[in-house]
Design a protein around this motif. Structure first.
Motif, PDB file in Angstrom:
ATOM      1  N   LEU A  19     -18.458  43.155-119.820  1.00  0.00           N
ATOM      2  CA  LEU A  19     -18.035  41.827-119.380  1.00  0.00           C
ATOM      3  C   LEU A  19     -17.732  41.024-120.643  1.00  0.00           C
ATOM      4  CD1 LEU A  19     -17.549  39.931-116.990  1.00  0.00           C
ATOM      5  CD2 LEU A  19     -19.908  39.159-117.227  1.00  0.00           C
ATOM      6  N   THR A  20     -16.508  41.163-121.116  1.00  0.00           N
ATOM      7  CA  THR A  20     -16.077  40.453-122.318  1.00  0.00           C
ATOM      8  C   THR A  20     -16.005  38.956-122.024  1.00  0.00           C
ATOM      9  OG1 THR A  20     -13.751  40.623-121.724  1.00  0.00           O
ATOM     10  CG2 THR A  20     -14.687  42.448-123.031  1.00  0.00           C
ATOM     11  N   PRO A  21     -15.960  38.119-123.065  1.00  0.00           N
ATOM     12  CA  PRO A  21     -15.833  36.670-122.818  1.00  0.00           C
ATOM     13  C   PRO A  21     -14.594  36.324-121.979  1.00  0.00           C
ATOM     14  CG  PRO A  21     -16.458  37.065-125.094  1.00  0.00           C
ATOM     15  CD  PRO A  21     -16.171  38.422-124.493  1.00  0.00           C
ATOM     16  N   GLN A  22     -13.486  37.041-122.196  1.00  0.00           N
ATOM     17  CA  GLN A  22     -12.270  36.777-121.430  1.00  0.00           C
ATOM     18  C   GLN A  22     -12.468  37.152-119.960  1.00  0.00           C
ATOM     19  OE1 GLN A  22     -12.438  38.642-124.195  1.00  0.00           O
ATOM     20  NE2 GLN A  22     -11.053  37.766-125.716  1.00  0.00           N
ATOM     21  N   ARG A  23     -13.105  38.292-119.718  1.00  0.00           N
ATOM     22  CA  ARG A  23     -13.386  38.710-118.336  1.00  0.00           C
ATOM     23  C   ARG A  23     -14.349  37.742-117.675  1.00  0.00           C
ATOM     24  NH1 ARG A  23     -14.019  45.102-119.825  1.00  0.00           N
ATOM     25  NH2 ARG A  23     -11.784  45.540-119.940  1.00  0.00           N
ATOM     26  N   GLU A  24     -15.354  37.299-118.423  1.00  0.00           N
ATOM     27  CA  GLU A  24     -16.310  36.352-117.852  1.00  0.00           C
ATOM     28  C   GLU A  24     -15.639  35.030-117.496  1.00  0.00           C
ATOM     29  OE1 GLU A  24     -20.517  34.072-118.754  1.00  0.00           O
ATOM     30  OE2 GLU A  24     -20.042  35.881-119.913  1.00  0.00           O
ATOM     31  N   ALA A  25     -14.747  34.551-118.354  1.00  0.00           N
ATOM     32  CA  ALA A  25     -14.027  33.304-118.061  1.00  0.00           C
ATOM     33  C   ALA A  25     -13.204  33.473-116.780  1.00  0.00           C
ATOM     34  CB  ALA A  25     -13.127  32.923-119.235  1.00  0.00           C
ATOM     35  N   THR A  26     -12.576  34.636-116.621  1.00  0.00           N
ATOM     36  CA  THR A  26     -11.782  34.905-115.415  1.00  0.00           C
ATOM     37  C   THR A  26     -12.678  34.933-114.182  1.00  0.00           C
ATOM     38  OG1 THR A  26     -10.203  36.168-116.738  1.00  0.00           O
ATOM     39  CG2 THR A  26     -10.171  36.534-114.355  1.00  0.00           C
ATOM     40  N   VAL A  27     -13.821  35.599-114.279  1.00  0.00           N
ATOM     41  CA  VAL A  27     -14.758  35.678-113.149  1.00  0.00           C
ATOM     42  C   VAL A  27     -15.269  34.285-112.791  1.00  0.00           C
ATOM     43  CG1 VAL A  27     -17.049  36.502-112.461  1.00  0.00           C
ATOM     44  CG2 VAL A  27     -15.422  38.086-113.526  1.00  0.00           C
ATOM     45  N   ARG A  28     -15.568  33.476-113.793  1.00  0.00           N
ATOM     46  CA  ARG A  28     -16.063  32.113-113.520  1.00  0.00           C
ATOM     47  C   ARG A  28     -15.013  31.289-112.768  1.00  0.00           C
ATOM     48  NH1 ARG A  28     -20.843  30.631-115.523  1.00  0.00           N
ATOM     49  NH2 ARG A  28     -21.771  31.971-117.101  1.00  0.00           N
ATOM     50  N   VAL A  29     -13.770  31.406-113.165  1.00  0.00           N
ATOM     51  CA  VAL A  29     -12.693  30.680-112.473  1.00  0.00           C
ATOM     52  C   VAL A  29     -12.612  31.144-111.022  1.00  0.00           C
ATOM     53  CG1 VAL A  29     -10.168  30.542-112.297  1.00  0.00           C
ATOM     54  CG2 VAL A  29     -11.314  30.013-114.454  1.00  0.00           C
ATOM     55  N   LEU A  30     -12.702  32.441-110.795  1.00  0.00           N
ATOM     56  CA  LEU A  30     -12.643  32.967-109.426  1.00  0.00           C
ATOM     57  C   LEU A  30     -13.823  32.471-108.594  1.00  0.00           C
ATOM     58  CD1 LEU A  30     -11.480  36.545-110.326  1.00  0.00           C
ATOM     59  CD2 LEU A  30     -10.170  34.891-108.978  1.00  0.00           C
ATOM     60  N   LEU A  31     -15.014  32.433-109.194  1.00  0.00           N
ATOM     61  CA  LEU A  31     -16.193  31.942-108.473  1.00  0.00           C
ATOM     62  C   LEU A  31     -16.082  30.454-108.172  1.00  0.00           C
ATOM     63  CD1 LEU A  31     -18.994  33.870-110.378  1.00  0.00           C
ATOM     64  CD2 LEU A  31     -18.453  34.094-107.941  1.00  0.00           C
ATOM     65  N   GLU A  32     -15.572  29.681-109.128  1.00  0.00           N
ATOM     66  CA  GLU A  32     -15.447  28.236-108.937  1.00  0.00           C
ATOM     67  C   GLU A  32     -14.380  27.879-107.903  1.00  0.00           C
ATOM     68  OE1 GLU A  32     -14.594  26.945-112.901  1.00  0.00           O
ATOM     69  OE2 GLU A  32     -16.669  27.253-113.572  1.00  0.00           O
ATOM     70  N   ASN A  33     -13.450  28.775-107.667  1.00  0.00           N
ATOM     71  CA  ASN A  33     -12.340  28.515-106.746  1.00  0.00           C
ATOM     72  C   ASN A  33     -12.304  29.560-105.642  1.00  0.00           C
ATOM     73  OD1 ASN A  33     -10.695  26.311-108.317  1.00  0.00           O
ATOM     74  ND2 ASN A  33     -11.321  27.837-109.819  1.00  0.00           N
ATOM     75  N   GLU A  34     -13.465  29.966-105.197  1.00  0.00           N
ATOM     76  CA  GLU A  34     -13.601  31.096-104.288  1.00  0.00           C
ATOM     77  C   GLU A  34     -12.834  30.934-102.977  1.00  0.00           C
ATOM     78  OE1 GLU A  34     -17.175  34.154-103.112  1.00  0.00           O
ATOM     79  OE2 GLU A  34     -17.658  32.264-104.080  1.00  0.00           O
ATOM     80  N   GLN A  35     -12.682  29.733-102.491  1.00  0.00           N
ATOM     81  CA  GLN A  35     -12.007  29.520-101.209  1.00  0.00           C
ATOM     82  C   GLN A  35     -10.488  29.419-101.330  1.00  0.00           C
ATOM     83  OE1 GLN A  35     -13.830  29.697 -98.407  1.00  0.00           O
ATOM     84  NE2 GLN A  35     -15.519  30.088 -99.800  1.00  0.00           N
ATOM     85  N   ASP A  36      -9.965  29.492-102.558  1.00  0.00           N
ATOM     86  CA  ASP A  36      -8.564  29.160-102.765  1.00  0.00           C
ATOM     87  C   ASP A  36      -7.579  30.323-102.791  1.00  0.00           C
ATOM     88  OD1 ASP A  36      -9.192  26.472-102.829  1.00  0.00           O
ATOM     89  OD2 ASP A  36      -9.482  26.464-104.999  1.00  0.00           O
ATOM     90  N   HIS A  37      -8.031  31.568-102.835  1.00  0.00           N
ATOM     91  CA  HIS A  37      -7.124  32.725-102.860  1.00  0.00           C
ATOM     92  C   HIS A  37      -6.054  32.541-103.939  1.00  0.00           C
ATOM     93  CE1 HIS A  37      -8.729  32.448 -98.719  1.00  0.00           C
ATOM     94  NE2 HIS A  37      -8.971  33.716 -98.927  1.00  0.00           N
ATOM     95  N   LEU A  38      -6.486  32.477-105.181  1.00  0.00           N
ATOM     96  CA  LEU A  38      -5.607  32.172-106.303  1.00  0.00           C
ATOM     97  C   LEU A  38      -4.677  33.326-106.661  1.00  0.00           C
ATOM     98  CD1 LEU A  38      -8.268  30.512-108.654  1.00  0.00           C
ATOM     99  CD2 LEU A  38      -6.573  29.341-107.233  1.00  0.00           C
ATOM    100  N   SER A  39      -3.490  32.985-107.136  1.00  0.00           N
ATOM    101  CA  SER A  39      -2.567  33.977-107.692  1.00  0.00           C
ATOM    102  C   SER A  39      -2.978  34.229-109.139  1.00  0.00           C
ATOM    103  CB  SER A  39      -1.139  33.453-107.643  1.00  0.00           C
ATOM    104  OG  SER A  39      -0.986  32.384-108.558  1.00  0.00           O
ATOM    105  N   ALA A  40      -2.430  35.266-109.752  1.00  0.00           N
ATOM    106  CA  ALA A  40      -2.727  35.573-111.147  1.00  0.00           C
ATOM    107  C   ALA A  40      -2.334  34.408-112.049  1.00  0.00           C
ATOM    108  CB  ALA A  40      -2.011  36.849-111.571  1.00  0.00           C
ATOM    109  N   GLU A  41      -1.188  33.793-111.763  1.00  0.00           N
ATOM    110  CA  GLU A  41      -0.734  32.674-112.579  1.00  0.00           C
ATOM    111  C   GLU A  41      -1.677  31.475-112.453  1.00  0.00           C
ATOM    112  OE1 GLU A  41       1.253  34.404-110.505  1.00  0.00           O
ATOM    113  OE2 GLU A  41       2.476  35.464-111.967  1.00  0.00           O
ATOM    114  N   GLU A  42      -2.161  31.230-111.239  1.00  0.00           N
ATOM    115  CA  GLU A  42      -3.104  30.131-111.036  1.00  0.00           C
ATOM    116  C   GLU A  42      -4.423  30.415-111.757  1.00  0.00           C
ATOM    117  OE1 GLU A  42      -1.649  28.528-106.654  1.00  0.00           O
ATOM    118  OE2 GLU A  42      -2.934  30.311-106.767  1.00  0.00           O
TER     119      GLU A  42
END
Length: 159
Positions: A19-42
């Motif tokens: 779990l690199t810092p970049q992967r962790e940052a990505t996971v945190r964004v997904l967790l913080e926006n869990e209801q939003d079904h984000l695209s890769a660009e978002e």
């Protein structure tokens, strides 16, 4: 949130990944926006706020890796855009969606109503279901409410 990050870290480690810092940052964004079904660009735009040095290609690779490891579900709701949804820790299957064809809203069904159907598939066809996904397309309650005439219009028609 920290417990879920730790679980994802363990999932990665069990497959030989960190779990690199970049992967962790990505996971945190997904967790913080869990209801939003984000695209890769978002996801990228939100991750860039946390880790300005991260590149779009890194976010794409991270999303693909997490999808391959079944941490995320990659899906398309008919708009041609791949979106990402975290899998529920407590469910052996991914949840389902109600997709509004008018406004594009995506609502989630957290219950798994297909368990008995899967059992029947096993009994009748000796087919063991590993996972399933079910999306319903229609008109959401918000659009249905907007389309209804108001009470005044209803009373006028009764005269």
């Amino acid at each position: 949130m920290e417990a879920r990050i730790e679980k994802i870290k363990q999932q990665l480690q069990s497959q030989g990944y960190k779990l690199t810092p970049q992967r962790e940052a990505t996971v945190r964004v997904l967790l913080e926006n869990e209801q939003d079904h984000l695209s890769a660009e978002e996801v990228f735009m939100l991750v860039k706020d946390k880790a300005p040095e991260i590149g779009l290609a890194t976010v794409y690779r991270t999303l693909e890796l997490l999808s391959e490891l079944h941490v995320l579900e990659k899906m398309n709701f008919g708009d041609g855009v791949a979106r990402y949804d975290l899998r529920d820790d407590n469910s052996s299957h991914h949840h389902h969606h109600l997709i509004c064809v008018q406004c594009g809203a995506v609502d989630e069904i957290m219950e798994d109503w297909l368990g008995p159907f899967e059992e029947r598939l096993d009994q009748l066809f000796h087919f063991q279901v590993l996972d399933h996904r079910l999306d319903f397309q229609g008109i959401c309650y918000r659009c249905n409410e907007r389309g209804k005439p108001d009470a005044l219009d209803k009373s006028d028609k009764s005269h």
